[in-house]
Design a protein around this motif. Structure first.
Motif, PDB file in Angstrom:
ATOM      1  N   UNK A 157       0.811  -1.216   0.000  1.00  0.00           N
ATOM      2  CA  UNK A 157       0.000   0.000   0.000  1.00  0.00           C
ATOM      3  C   UNK A 157       0.848   1.271   0.000  1.00  0.00           C
ATOM      4  N   UNK A 158       1.838   1.336   0.877  1.00  0.00           N
ATOM      5  CA  UNK A 158       2.623   2.572   0.986  1.00  0.00           C
ATOM      6  C   UNK A 158       3.489   2.788  -0.246  1.00  0.00           C
ATOM      7  N   UNK A 159       4.113   1.720  -0.737  1.00  0.00           N
ATOM      8  CA  UNK A 159       4.956   1.871  -1.929  1.00  0.00           C
ATOM      9  C   UNK A 159       4.099   2.190  -3.155  1.00  0.00           C
ATOM     10  N   UNK A 160       2.898   1.614  -3.231  1.00  0.00           N
ATOM     11  CA  UNK A 160       1.983   1.949  -4.336  1.00  0.00           C
ATOM     12  C   UNK A 160       1.602   3.423  -4.294  1.00  0.00           C
ATOM     13  N   UNK A 161       1.317   3.929  -3.105  1.00  0.00           N
ATOM     14  CA  UNK A 161       0.975   5.347  -2.972  1.00  0.00           C
ATOM     15  C   UNK A 161       2.145   6.223  -3.396  1.00  0.00           C
ATOM     16  N   UNK A 162       3.342   5.851  -2.973  1.00  0.00           N
ATOM     17  CA  UNK A 162       4.544   6.597  -3.361  1.00  0.00           C
ATOM     18  C   UNK A 162       4.675   6.631  -4.886  1.00  0.00           C
ATOM     19  N   UNK A 163       4.537   5.472  -5.514  1.00  0.00           N
ATOM     20  CA  UNK A 163       4.672   5.391  -6.978  1.00  0.00           C
ATOM     21  C   UNK A 163       3.591   6.200  -7.679  1.00  0.00           C
ATOM     22  N   UNK A 164       2.361   6.155  -7.146  1.00  0.00           N
ATOM     23  CA  UNK A 164       1.249   6.871  -7.770  1.00  0.00           C
ATOM     24  C   UNK A 164       1.423   8.382  -7.702  1.00  0.00           C
ATOM     25  N   UNK A 165       2.218   8.854  -6.760  1.00  0.00           N
ATOM     26  CA  UNK A 165       2.461  10.291  -6.633  1.00  0.00           C
ATOM     27  C   UNK A 165       3.707  10.748  -7.387  1.00  0.00           C
ATOM     28  N   UNK A 166       4.353   9.805  -8.066  1.00  0.00           N
ATOM     29  CA  UNK A 166       5.549  10.126  -8.854  1.00  0.00           C
ATOM     30  C   UNK A 166       5.431   9.490 -10.239  1.00  0.00           C
ATOM     31  N   UNK A 167       4.309   9.739 -10.924  1.00  0.00           N
ATOM     32  CA  UNK A 167       4.037   9.095 -12.207  1.00  0.00           C
ATOM     33  C   UNK A 167       4.971   9.601 -13.302  1.00  0.00           C
ATOM     34  N   UNK A 168       4.918  10.880 -13.596  1.00  0.00           N
ATOM     35  CA  UNK A 168       5.762  11.459 -14.642  1.00  0.00           C
ATOM     36  C   UNK A 168       6.733  12.487 -14.083  1.00  0.00           C
ATOM     37  N   UNK A 169       6.383  13.058 -12.943  1.00  0.00           N
ATOM     38  CA  UNK A 169       7.230  14.076 -12.313  1.00  0.00           C
ATOM     39  C   UNK A 169       7.139  13.913 -10.800  1.00  0.00           C
ATOM     40  N   UNK A 199      -4.559   9.608  -6.765  1.00  0.00           N
ATOM     41  CA  UNK A 199      -4.300   8.198  -6.473  1.00  0.00           C
ATOM     42  C   UNK A 199      -5.619   7.469  -6.701  1.00  0.00           C
ATOM     43  N   UNK A 200      -5.708   6.775  -7.827  1.00  0.00           N
ATOM     44  CA  UNK A 200      -6.952   6.142  -8.278  1.00  0.00           C
ATOM     45  C   UNK A 200      -7.027   4.715  -7.759  1.00  0.00           C
ATOM     46  N   UNK A 201      -7.923   4.480  -6.816  1.00  0.00           N
ATOM     47  CA  UNK A 201      -8.072   3.129  -6.281  1.00  0.00           C
ATOM     48  C   UNK A 201      -9.433   2.521  -6.632  1.00  0.00           C
ATOM     49  N   UNK A 202     -10.320   3.323  -7.210  1.00  0.00           N
ATOM     50  CA  UNK A 202     -11.654   2.830  -7.536  1.00  0.00           C
ATOM     51  C   UNK A 202     -11.710   1.995  -8.797  1.00  0.00           C
ATOM     52  N   UNK A 203     -10.898   2.355  -9.795  1.00  0.00           N
ATOM     53  CA  UNK A 203     -10.899   1.609 -11.052  1.00  0.00           C
ATOM     54  C   UNK A 203     -12.044   1.990 -11.955  1.00  0.00           C
ATOM     55  N   UNK A 208      -2.352   8.014 -10.964  1.00  0.00           N
ATOM     56  CA  UNK A 208      -1.731   6.719 -10.725  1.00  0.00           C
ATOM     57  C   UNK A 208      -2.820   5.704 -10.450  1.00  0.00           C
ATOM     58  N   UNK A 209      -3.010   4.760 -11.361  1.00  0.00           N
ATOM     59  CA  UNK A 209      -4.083   3.769 -11.252  1.00  0.00           C
ATOM     60  C   UNK A 209      -3.596   2.591 -10.418  1.00  0.00           C
ATOM     61  N   UNK A 262      -7.716  16.606 -21.958  1.00  0.00           N
ATOM     62  CA  UNK A 262      -7.124  17.183 -20.752  1.00  0.00           C
ATOM     63  C   UNK A 262      -5.625  16.861 -20.636  1.00  0.00           C
ATOM     64  N   UNK A 263      -5.097  16.087 -21.601  1.00  0.00           N
ATOM     65  CA  UNK A 263      -3.664  15.733 -21.605  1.00  0.00           C
ATOM     66  C   UNK A 263      -3.232  15.138 -20.266  1.00  0.00           C
ATOM     67  N   UNK A 264      -4.075  14.259 -19.752  1.00  0.00           N
ATOM     68  CA  UNK A 264      -3.802  13.639 -18.455  1.00  0.00           C
ATOM     69  C   UNK A 264      -2.864  12.453 -18.633  1.00  0.00           C
ATOM     70  N   UNK A 265      -1.875  12.359 -17.756  1.00  0.00           N
ATOM     71  CA  UNK A 265      -0.967  11.214 -17.730  1.00  0.00           C
ATOM     72  C   UNK A 265      -1.569  10.133 -16.843  1.00  0.00           C
ATOM     73  N   UNK A 266      -2.000   9.029 -17.439  1.00  0.00           N
ATOM     74  CA  UNK A 266      -2.599   7.912 -16.710  1.00  0.00           C
ATOM     75  C   UNK A 266      -1.631   6.736 -16.739  1.00  0.00           C
ATOM     76  N   UNK A 267      -1.250   6.258 -15.562  1.00  0.00           N
ATOM     77  CA  UNK A 267      -0.283   5.162 -15.497  1.00  0.00           C
ATOM     78  C   UNK A 267      -0.746   4.095 -14.523  1.00  0.00           C
ATOM     79  N   UNK A 268      -0.834   2.840 -14.959  1.00  0.00           N
ATOM     80  CA  UNK A 268      -1.095   1.747 -14.020  1.00  0.00           C
ATOM     81  C   UNK A 268       0.097   1.585 -13.070  1.00  0.00           C
ATOM     82  N   UNK A 269      -0.196   1.361 -11.809  1.00  0.00           N
ATOM     83  CA  UNK A 269       0.842   1.227 -10.800  1.00  0.00           C
ATOM     84  C   UNK A 269       0.939  -0.236 -10.359  1.00  0.00           C
TER      85      UNK A 269
END
Length: 338
Positions: free
Chosen positions: A144-156, A234-238, A256-257, A276-283
């Motif tokens: 959970x914590x590492x996923x949150x970290x990764x989701x907050x550092x997707x492209x920048x 941080x997208x957890x709903x899917x 961060x999905x 919206x030029x949104x960066x969407x990345x599966x985590x």
């Protein structure tokens, strides 16, 4: 050793308590006596036979845990007997991008996990704990914590002053709130009750929207950002929430999905994503170096996980049911010695 194996996926009652030999070590293996482990949403669907990813036959579940090194292989150099450690979820993923071959060595899915008295892992997956981290706190972190970290550092990288949206009050979301506050970011949150809203505000959320009372919650999120939208989600709903998230993410923002607690199916609107030029990345959780950076940040700021409840080893089915109920606030932990 005693362990739990997924022998007949479908019901918690069919999880089997087994007594089997302690694993033998290879040259670079480490044997850990597990002191605590913690649950994630995917553990409930693994037990019920609906996990969509690869799964070893009769696997020991649960990726997250902490304990003591009790034996090491002849060529191990990173840890010694007596070290207090946790384990990265992907044993082979030390740094860099996530590669397909890493999935063959994933704790609790493709290799045996933490719901056992002892676990064998390769030394490169092991992370030493700070002295003042309890086993309970450390066991709450790997997924959970590492996923949150990764989701907050997707492209920048996450930056002070940015606005982050979290969904709910499960482990990933609460870690997202804590990490965002560590970086000096503003946090907006979604939740289902006034009680949880007050607890989220006490943890530092600037504003909370009740998604049950406001199904189109992207509207108040946009209002709270002056119509601009949030910098990171941080997208957890899917499938059940992703289009709402896109609608309230700023142009050039990041999503961060991480999960799919609101459903695996859904209809993503590509035009909204593109416009919206949104960066969407599966985590897929994250590499060991991210886990180590997270631990350093938590140690330097005195941040610790929010623990909802602690169950004994014999109560693991009750722990799974509690997590599945959605009534938890924070991490559900199993004390292997209780």
């Amino acid at each position: 050793m005693k362990a739990i194996r997924v022998t007949n996926p479908g019901r918690y009652e069919d999880l089997a308590l087994v007594d089997e030999p302690t694993p033998e070590l290879g040259r670079r293996d480490v044997l850990i006596k597990v002191r605590a482990c913690s649950l994630n949403f995917r553990d409930t669907i693994i037990a019920k036979g609906s996990y969509p990813g690869p799964l070893a036959h009769h696997v020991i579940p649960i990726s997250d845990g902490a304990g003591d090194v009790v034996a090491v292989g002849s060529d191990v150099t990173r840890v010694t007997v007596g070290d207090r450690v946790t384990v990265n979820c992907s044993c082979d993923w030390v740094a860099g991008p996530n590669l397909a071959e890493y999935r063959s060595n994933s704790v609790g899915t493709t290799i045996d996990g933490m719901l056992a008295e002892f676990v064998r892992v390769e030394e490169r997956a092991v992370i030493q704990l700070p002295d003042d981290f309890s086993y309970t706190d450390a066991a709450a972190l790997p997924c959970a914590a590492v996923s949150a970290w990764s989701a907050l550092h997707v492209a920048a990288p996450l930056s002070p002053g940015q606005t982050v949206l979290i969904q709910g009050s499960g482990g990933v979301s609460l870690f997202g709130l804590q990490i965002a506050r560590m970086f000096g970011a503003r946090v907006l949150a979604l939740t289902s009750s006034e009680e949880k809203a007050q607890r989220l505000k006490a943890m530092g959320a600037a504003a909370v929207v009740n998604y049950r009372e406001t199904p189109n919650w992207e509207d108040p999120i946009l209002e709270l950002t002056g119509g601009k939208g949030v910098d990171k989600v941080i997208e957890i709903g899917g499938g059940g929430t992703i289009n709402h998230s896109i609608a309230c993410t700023r142009a050039g923002g990041e999503i961060g999905l991480v999960g799919y607690v609101a459903g695996m199916a859904g209809s993503l609107r590509p035009i909204t994503l593109q416009m919206r030029s949104v960066n969407l990345k599966p985590i897929s959780i994250g590499p060991r170096i991210s886990f180590e950076a997270l631990l350093t940040g938590m140690q330097n700021t005195g941040t610790r996980p929010v623990i909802d409840s602690v169950y004994g080893f014999s109560q693991f089915k009750d722990a799974l049911r509690h997590l599945e109920s959605g009534n938890h606030f924070g991490k559900v932990v199993i004390d292997m010695e209780a």
